[in-house]
Design a protein around this motif. Sequence first.
Motif, PDB file in Angstrom:
ATOM      1  N   LEU A 386       0.787  -1.130   0.122  1.00  0.00           N
ATOM      2  CA  LEU A 386       0.005   0.083   0.012  1.00  0.00           C
ATOM      3  C   LEU A 386       0.964   1.321  -0.128  1.00  0.00           C
ATOM      4  N   LEU A 387       2.103   1.327   0.344  1.00  0.00           N
ATOM      5  CA  LEU A 387       3.270   2.312   0.344  1.00  0.00           C
ATOM      6  C   LEU A 387       3.905   2.383  -1.027  1.00  0.00           C
ATOM      7  N   GLY A 388       3.220   1.406  -2.015  1.00  0.00           N
ATOM      8  CA  GLY A 388       3.728   1.610  -3.360  1.00  0.00           C
ATOM      9  C   GLY A 388       4.863   0.798  -3.507  1.00  0.00           C
ATOM     10  N   LYS A 389       5.297  -0.165  -2.676  1.00  0.00           N
ATOM     11  CA  LYS A 389       6.610  -1.072  -2.747  1.00  0.00           C
ATOM     12  C   LYS A 389       6.203  -2.517  -2.947  1.00  0.00           C
ATOM     13  N   SER A 390       6.993  -2.935  -3.786  1.00  0.00           N
ATOM     14  CA  SER A 390       6.900  -4.500  -4.257  1.00  0.00           C
ATOM     15  C   SER A 390       8.208  -5.088  -3.720  1.00  0.00           C
ATOM     16  N   GLY A 391       7.846  -6.616  -3.165  1.00  0.00           N
ATOM     17  CA  GLY A 391       8.805  -7.245  -2.843  1.00  0.00           C
ATOM     18  C   GLY A 391       8.545  -8.648  -2.354  1.00  0.00           C
ATOM     19  N   THR A 392       9.226  -9.287  -1.575  1.00  0.00           N
ATOM     20  CA  THR A 392       9.102 -10.781  -1.225  1.00  0.00           C
ATOM     21  C   THR A 392       9.552 -11.004   0.376  1.00  0.00           C
ATOM     22  N   ARG A 393       8.833 -11.561   1.126  1.00  0.00           N
ATOM     23  CA  ARG A 393       9.404 -12.137   2.368  1.00  0.00           C
ATOM     24  C   ARG A 393       8.436 -13.028   2.877  1.00  0.00           C
ATOM     25  N   ILE A 394       8.968 -13.396   3.984  1.00  0.00           N
ATOM     26  CA  ILE A 394       8.227 -14.587   4.859  1.00  0.00           C
ATOM     27  C   ILE A 394       7.306 -13.832   5.789  1.00  0.00           C
ATOM     28  N   ILE A 395       6.056 -13.985   5.559  1.00  0.00           N
ATOM     29  CA  ILE A 395       5.283 -13.116   6.755  1.00  0.00           C
ATOM     30  C   ILE A 395       4.309 -14.116   7.218  1.00  0.00           C
ATOM     31  N   ASP A 396       3.129 -13.704   8.256  1.00  0.00           N
ATOM     32  CA  ASP A 396       2.098 -14.620   8.765  1.00  0.00           C
ATOM     33  C   ASP A 396       0.984 -13.891   7.753  1.00  0.00           C
ATOM     34  N   ASP A 397       0.008 -14.775   7.268  1.00  0.00           N
ATOM     35  CA  ASP A 397      -0.912 -14.313   6.476  1.00  0.00           C
ATOM     36  C   ASP A 397      -2.373 -13.904   7.234  1.00  0.00           C
ATOM     37  N   TYR A 398      -3.002 -13.623   6.460  1.00  0.00           N
ATOM     38  CA  TYR A 398      -4.501 -13.474   7.445  1.00  0.00           C
ATOM     39  C   TYR A 398      -5.062 -14.407   8.125  1.00  0.00           C
ATOM     40  N   ARG A 399      -4.760 -15.600   7.826  1.00  0.00           N
ATOM     41  CA  ARG A 399      -4.889 -16.839   8.725  1.00  0.00           C
ATOM     42  C   ARG A 399      -3.905 -17.017   9.997  1.00  0.00           C
ATOM     43  N   ASN A 400      -2.893 -16.107  10.182  1.00  0.00           N
ATOM     44  CA  ASN A 400      -2.035 -16.238  11.115  1.00  0.00           C
ATOM     45  C   ASN A 400      -1.017 -17.411  10.766  1.00  0.00           C
ATOM     46  N   VAL A 401      -0.889 -17.969   9.508  1.00  0.00           N
ATOM     47  CA  VAL A 401      -0.149 -18.917   9.069  1.00  0.00           C
ATOM     48  C   VAL A 401       1.227 -18.485   8.309  1.00  0.00           C
ATOM     49  N   PRO A 402       2.327 -18.962   8.727  1.00  0.00           N
ATOM     50  CA  PRO A 402       3.651 -18.668   8.035  1.00  0.00           C
ATOM     51  C   PRO A 402       3.524 -18.807   6.504  1.00  0.00           C
ATOM     52  N   VAL A 403       3.896 -17.955   5.748  1.00  0.00           N
ATOM     53  CA  VAL A 403       3.744 -18.046   4.062  1.00  0.00           C
ATOM     54  C   VAL A 403       5.038 -17.390   3.495  1.00  0.00           C
ATOM     55  N   LEU A 404       5.123 -17.728   2.474  1.00  0.00           N
ATOM     56  CA  LEU A 404       6.108 -16.964   1.405  1.00  0.00           C
ATOM     57  C   LEU A 404       5.350 -16.015   0.729  1.00  0.00           C
TER      58      LEU A 404
END
Length: 738
Positions: A386-404
């Motif tokens: 939403l800040l206009g940036k693109s990228g990749t990282r490991i995060i927790d998704d909307y289910r609170n599950v770790p995702v790439l």
Amino acid sequence: MFSKLKINQLSIKAKLQILLLMVSLSSILVVSYLAWQRSQTNLRNTIFNQLTSVRSSKTYQIESYFELLKNHITTLAENRMIIEAMQEFQPAHQSLNLKFDPENVENSENSENKSVEAQNKTWLASLETYYIEEYFPRLKKGVQGEPSFTVYKPKTVAGLYLQYHYIANNPNPVGEKDKLLNAGDSSQYSQIHSKYQSIFRNLIQEFGYYDLFLIDPNTMEIIYSVYKEADYATSLQDGPYRKSNLAAVVEAVQDTPDRGAVQIVDFKRYYPSYGAPASFFAAPIYEGSQLIGILAIQLPIDEINNVLTQKQNWKNEGLGESGETYLVGEDKLMRSISRFLLEDKSGYMSALREIGTPERTLKLIDAYETSILLQKVDTEGVRTALLGKSGTRIIDDYRNVPVLSSYAPVKIPGLKWVILSEIDLAEAYRPVYQIQRHLFITTIILIVIITLIAGFLTERFVSPLRVLISATRQISQGELDIEINLKSRDEFGELAQAFNEMVHSIRDNNKLLHQKDQEIESLLLNILPHAIAERVKKGEEQLVDHIQQGTVLFASIVGITELTYREGVQEMAVKLSELFDSFDLEGQNYGVERFKAIGERYIAMCGVTIPRLDHTKRMMDFALSIQETLKGFNNRYDSNLSFRIGIDTGTVMAGLIGTNKLMYYLWGETVDIASKLNTLAENNTIVVSHNVYEPLHDLYSFTRGKTITFENQTTLNLWIVGKEQSLSVLTSDNESID
């Protein structure tokens, strides 16, 4: 400290095994970790690249799709058929207000005009029944509170008319109202409707639109729609949907009524569609230079979902079992449906319930079977995009599950959306986990093999040490005839050779020490009494004795000097050695020890170093024996040596004196008396004290001799024993001699 002690108690073999295992295991773990880390990094990068590729592809498709929609809306707004339809529907719609509004009907006997008001009431009652029985039950699934017909009923006569004929009185069920081409009311509107309905319905079906609207720009009334939902024939200016996003997009067209300008509004829950999410495109319709209408298209949600889900064929997109691509709006709510809702609704709902999703939201998701505008996605990826940036990282998704996650903004004019392509970390790393399990199993196998090899190697390594240890223990037990034979040429071989050399050296040193010990012992026996020498050898340091009963003999050999002059020193030394050895030999027979021989004196003792009850008699026998020995010596060498002997018995002090040079020393009154008696004796006589005479007078013949007075007025009597008067005793009356 405890661990250190435990380690110190381990054998070298155990320590070597542990060391080999630790080194090997450390190497295996390091290599395995690096391999696993490398595999994980490569796999992660590969998956990120794949997700980015999918995301970029979907972004391009969505942006192209919206661009296509925009161009198509622009084309439709300029299409002659749309222009003509707007020109025809608009007056027909206005005529309904004039024809059926009781206030606009003039007094006439025409029965149709007289019944307008009654018809309106009938239409309103029928429409109310439809809303209460058909529309409101569906609407209440997503609306809190109780809907009121007063709020939702049309505000114009034309709206009432059209909703009655094309909705309430439409024989087709809800969702199929578009099948009615003509309401059969003989109105001009129905004739125009029958002309365009099939065309417009085919058009939106062909392009996948949800609905198409023609809107009067002046009154903002929806004068035509294909599917005839509750917004049909209502006003977006003062009607029940004046705050809807359809009204917003129409106002945007009014604010920017430029030809060819297309406005878009983001998704929002749209009540005419029973609260389902809806988004709209709108463009002005011009006839020449005159704005005659507004064309609005309700976006097809299904088409957007089909683009993002590849028609629910995620695996063909390389997204596996848990990957998905979805859109999120500026409000951080989904703009496309969740894969997990489509594939496993109950699991999806359970996951949302576990992370604390409000129960009402869950009910709405369940009711509408969509996550659009309901699923909150407030993740790092969304915030960054939403800040206009693109990228990749490991995060927790909307289910609170770790995702790439691969994320980026979507460039659609009028919308602030972001797109995310994600896959569960557990699935993405499944090959890595398989490698990890493989490495673990391999490590266990290698540890077993290394343990066996380490045991074999350490046994080979330690076996020479065991030989050395065994040999060392044998040496410690006094076995010096051992020798180690190791054929190895390494340090163990050198150690074995050095060990053998050490054993030889110890053996030689022991022989030398034994020889020295014998010499020292002989020397000690020569300078010390045997018993005293033994005590010295045992390590006694303070060697001082106070003997209560002992006998001391002082003998002077008269004539040694004259004989030396005659025989010579060398010859005399040999003869004296023979003589003294004879004395010593006689002493051994009687238990008498030589104390010292100096000058002409030969000093002996009995009962001093070794306690004896008959020490006085032994000494007397010894004195008589050495007299006979001396006679034999004289006869053998034609000499004229004689004895003067003094003997006393009593208390004697004895001890080792000196530190640098040891000397066994006797002192006390008994020694002094024996020495003085020796000086008082005549040749070939033995002078004894009263202490000697008293226990022996029944065994030997004593003759009282002359009385001798000492300087301290002590008097002694001389006694002669035997026919030859060779034994005499000198005694004192008071038994005291100074």
